[in-house]
Write a protein that holds these residues in place. Structure first.
Motif, PDB file in Angstrom:
ATOM      1  N   ARG A  35      61.163 -18.209  19.086  1.00 24.46           N
ATOM      2  CA  ARG A  35      61.005 -19.663  19.040  1.00 24.46           C
ATOM      3  C   ARG A  35      59.867 -20.085  18.122  1.00 24.46           C
ATOM      4  N   GLY A  36      59.322 -19.133  17.383  1.00 23.45           N
ATOM      5  CA  GLY A  36      58.349 -19.463  16.342  1.00 23.45           C
ATOM      6  C   GLY A  36      56.899 -19.399  16.745  1.00 23.45           C
ATOM      7  N   GLU A  37      56.589 -18.839  17.925  1.00 20.66           N
ATOM      8  CA  GLU A  37      55.203 -18.720  18.346  1.00 20.66           C
ATOM      9  C   GLU A  37      54.904 -17.290  18.745  1.00 20.66           C
ATOM     10  N   SER A  38      53.622 -17.006  18.944  1.00 21.74           N
ATOM     11  CA  SER A  38      53.213 -15.689  19.422  1.00 21.74           C
ATOM     12  C   SER A  38      52.577 -15.842  20.792  1.00 21.74           C
ATOM     13  N   ILE A  39      52.495 -14.731  21.518  1.00 24.91           N
ATOM     14  CA  ILE A  39      51.967 -14.792  22.874  1.00 24.91           C
ATOM     15  C   ILE A  39      51.142 -13.550  23.159  1.00 24.91           C
ATOM     16  N   GLU A  40      50.051 -13.744  23.885  1.00 29.94           N
ATOM     17  CA  GLU A  40      49.182 -12.644  24.292  1.00 29.94           C
ATOM     18  C   GLU A  40      49.410 -12.376  25.770  1.00 29.94           C
ATOM     19  N   VAL A  41      49.667 -11.113  26.122  1.00 30.25           N
ATOM     20  CA  VAL A  41      50.000 -10.757  27.497  1.00 30.25           C
ATOM     21  C   VAL A  41      48.787 -10.133  28.191  1.00 30.25           C
ATOM     22  N   HIS A  42      48.486 -10.634  29.386  1.00 26.53           N
ATOM     23  CA  HIS A  42      47.377 -10.109  30.192  1.00 26.53           C
ATOM     24  C   HIS A  42      47.937  -9.582  31.514  1.00 26.53           C
ATOM     25  N   PHE A  43      47.749  -8.289  31.760  1.00 24.96           N
ATOM     26  CA  PHE A  43      48.208  -7.693  33.011  1.00 24.96           C
ATOM     27  C   PHE A  43      47.089  -7.721  34.043  1.00 24.96           C
ATOM     28  N   ILE A  44      47.426  -8.178  35.232  1.00 24.12           N
ATOM     29  CA  ILE A  44      46.490  -8.214  36.351  1.00 24.12           C
ATOM     30  C   ILE A  44      47.064  -7.340  37.457  1.00 24.12           C
ATOM     31  N   GLU A  45      46.519  -6.132  37.599  1.00 24.38           N
ATOM     32  CA  GLU A  45      46.972  -5.198  38.633  1.00 24.38           C
ATOM     33  C   GLU A  45      46.171  -5.451  39.903  1.00 24.38           C
ATOM     34  N   ALA A  46      46.828  -5.911  40.947  1.00 24.31           N
ATOM     35  CA  ALA A  46      46.122  -6.246  42.188  1.00 24.31           C
ATOM     36  C   ALA A  46      45.353  -5.044  42.745  1.00 24.31           C
ATOM     37  N   ARG A  47      45.881  -3.846  42.553  1.00 27.00           N
ATOM     38  CA  ARG A  47      45.221  -2.655  43.083  1.00 27.00           C
ATOM     39  C   ARG A  47      43.831  -2.456  42.478  1.00 27.00           C
ATOM     40  N   ASP A  48      43.618  -2.959  41.267  1.00 25.14           N
ATOM     41  CA  ASP A  48      42.315  -2.811  40.612  1.00 25.14           C
ATOM     42  C   ASP A  48      41.242  -3.679  41.278  1.00 25.14           C
ATOM     43  N   TYR A  49      41.664  -4.651  42.083  1.00 23.06           N
ATOM     44  CA  TYR A  49      40.726  -5.580  42.713  1.00 23.06           C
ATOM     45  C   TYR A  49      40.716  -5.437  44.232  1.00 23.06           C
ATOM     46  N   ALA A  50      41.292  -4.343  44.740  1.00 23.04           N
ATOM     47  CA  ALA A  50      41.458  -4.177  46.190  1.00 23.04           C
ATOM     48  C   ALA A  50      40.139  -4.295  46.944  1.00 23.04           C
ATOM     49  N   GLU A  51      39.095  -3.627  46.458  1.00 17.44           N
ATOM     50  CA  GLU A  51      37.814  -3.656  47.166  1.00 17.44           C
ATOM     51  C   GLU A  51      37.203  -5.057  47.141  1.00 17.44           C
ATOM     52  N   GLU A  52      37.244  -5.701  45.979  1.00 17.42           N
ATOM     53  CA  GLU A  52      36.676  -7.047  45.886  1.00 17.42           C
ATOM     54  C   GLU A  52      37.507  -8.048  46.685  1.00 17.42           C
ATOM     55  N   LEU A  53      38.821  -7.858  46.731  1.00 16.75           N
ATOM     56  CA  LEU A  53      39.670  -8.745  47.528  1.00 16.75           C
ATOM     57  C   LEU A  53      39.311  -8.648  49.004  1.00 16.75           C
ATOM     58  N   ALA A  54      39.138  -7.421  49.486  1.00 13.49           N
ATOM     59  CA  ALA A  54      38.772  -7.230  50.888  1.00 13.49           C
ATOM     60  C   ALA A  54      37.425  -7.879  51.190  1.00 13.49           C
ATOM     61  N   SER A  55      36.470  -7.709  50.281  1.00 14.43           N
ATOM     62  CA  SER A  55      35.151  -8.301  50.467  1.00 14.43           C
ATOM     63  C   SER A  55      35.226  -9.822  50.478  1.00 14.43           C
ATOM     64  N   ALA A  56      35.993 -10.378  49.544  1.00  8.92           N
ATOM     65  CA  ALA A  56      36.085 -11.838  49.418  1.00  8.92           C
ATOM     66  C   ALA A  56      36.735 -12.481  50.629  1.00  8.92           C
ATOM     67  N   LEU A  57      37.693 -11.798  51.230  1.00 10.61           N
ATOM     68  CA  LEU A  57      38.416 -12.376  52.351  1.00 10.61           C
ATOM     69  C   LEU A  57      37.610 -12.383  53.656  1.00 10.61           C
ATOM     70  N   VAL A  58      36.611 -11.505  53.740  1.00 16.94           N
ATOM     71  CA  VAL A  58      35.787 -11.473  54.961  1.00 16.94           C
ATOM     72  C   VAL A  58      34.393 -12.033  54.738  1.00 16.94           C
ATOM     73  N   ASN A  59      34.054 -12.282  53.461  1.00 15.00           N
ATOM     74  CA  ASN A  59      32.735 -12.809  53.140  1.00 15.00           C
ATOM     75  C   ASN A  59      32.842 -13.709  51.921  1.00 15.00           C
ATOM     76  N   THR A  60      32.846 -15.008  52.134  1.00 13.20           N
ATOM     77  CA  THR A  60      33.025 -15.951  51.027  1.00 13.20           C
ATOM     78  C   THR A  60      31.879 -15.921  50.027  1.00 13.20           C
ATOM     79  N   ALA A  61      30.746 -15.321  50.403  1.00 14.69           N
ATOM     80  CA  ALA A  61      29.601 -15.240  49.493  1.00 14.69           C
ATOM     81  C   ALA A  61      29.559 -13.922  48.723  1.00 14.69           C
ATOM     82  N   ALA A  62      30.557 -13.077  48.910  1.00 12.20           N
ATOM     83  CA  ALA A  62      30.569 -11.767  48.257  1.00 12.20           C
ATOM     84  C   ALA A  62      30.657 -11.924  46.741  1.00 12.20           C
TER      85      ALA A  62
END
Length: 218
Positions: A35-62
């Motif tokens: 369609r005449g444009e270019s696009i940059e793809v960003h992969f976000i693997e949830a497993r890479d953030y597992a520890e921070e996700l757990a921390s954030a869900l039990v401590n909003t100040a983490a």
């Protein structure tokens, strides 16, 4: 250049979930390029953030610097692909943890393809009974065509039909990312705020919500 975020929640490395995300992203890339444009793809693997996700869900100040960067990347994207493995008849807990961590306005009006992987086609309804409602709750603009891939589909006629669905879903998403298929770069309409709703990554202070001190004193 347009931006595409791909959120996947596979647990292994590599995973069939990530591979499906890559396949859909490649189809979107091809459709946007045609369609005449270019696009940059960003992969976000949830497993890479597992520890921070757990921390954030039990401590909003983490402190969650990696997760914060992912949130910013996601909210700034022009389009989104989400892919979850199916566990116990629904999207995975890790997938849900990632979206639970987001600001409720983080993907407002974002054109989105929903996709899932499972061992059996019995779980295909999860797309419409779990993933679509979740994305709709977050105000995403979910594409009509979802993609479901079962392990038993590989090397079968159904596998070929899945490829057709990927192509169709990619075309639907590309039409929203690039509003007019015949436009030249720079002339397409920006759909990121097409209903007037701003996106908020939830990281730091949103300048749109900041009220100057002088206004508070008046």
């Amino acid at each position: 250049m347009r931006s595409l975020a791909v959120v996947t929640a596979g647990l292994s490395n590599p995973s069939s979930t990530r591979q499906l995300g890559e396949k859909i992203a490649a189809a979107v890339d091809s459709a946007v390029t045609s369609r005449g444009e270019s696009i940059e793809v960003h992969f976000i693997e949830a497993r890479d953030y597992a520890e921070e996700l757990a921390s954030a869900l039990v401590n909003t100040a983490a402190k969650t610097p990696l997760l914060d960067d992912a949130k910013k990347t996601l909210s700034a994207a022009d389009g989104l692909i989400v892919v979850s493995p199916i566990f116990q008849g629904s999207y995975s807990g890790l997938f849900k943890m990632f979206f639970d961590s987001l600001d409720v306005e983080s993907i407002n009006d974002m054109p989105t393809i929903i996709a899932a992987t499972a061992g059996s086609a019995r779980h295909s309804m999860v797309l419409d009974f779990a993933l679509r409602p979740l994305m709709t709750f977050l105000h995403a603009m979910v594409m009509p065509t979802g993609v479901f891939q079962a392990t038993e589909d590989f090397g079968t006629p159904e596998g070929a039909r899945i490829d057709q669905r990927i192509t169709r879903a990619a075309g639907e998403l590309a039409n929203f990312i690039v509003a007019n298929p015949d436009h030249v770069e720079g002339l397409s309409k920006d759909f990121s705020h097409n209903s007037g709703r701003k996106r908020k990554s939830g990281v730091g202070i949103d300048t749109d919500d900041f009220v100057p001190m002088s206004d508070l004193l008046n």
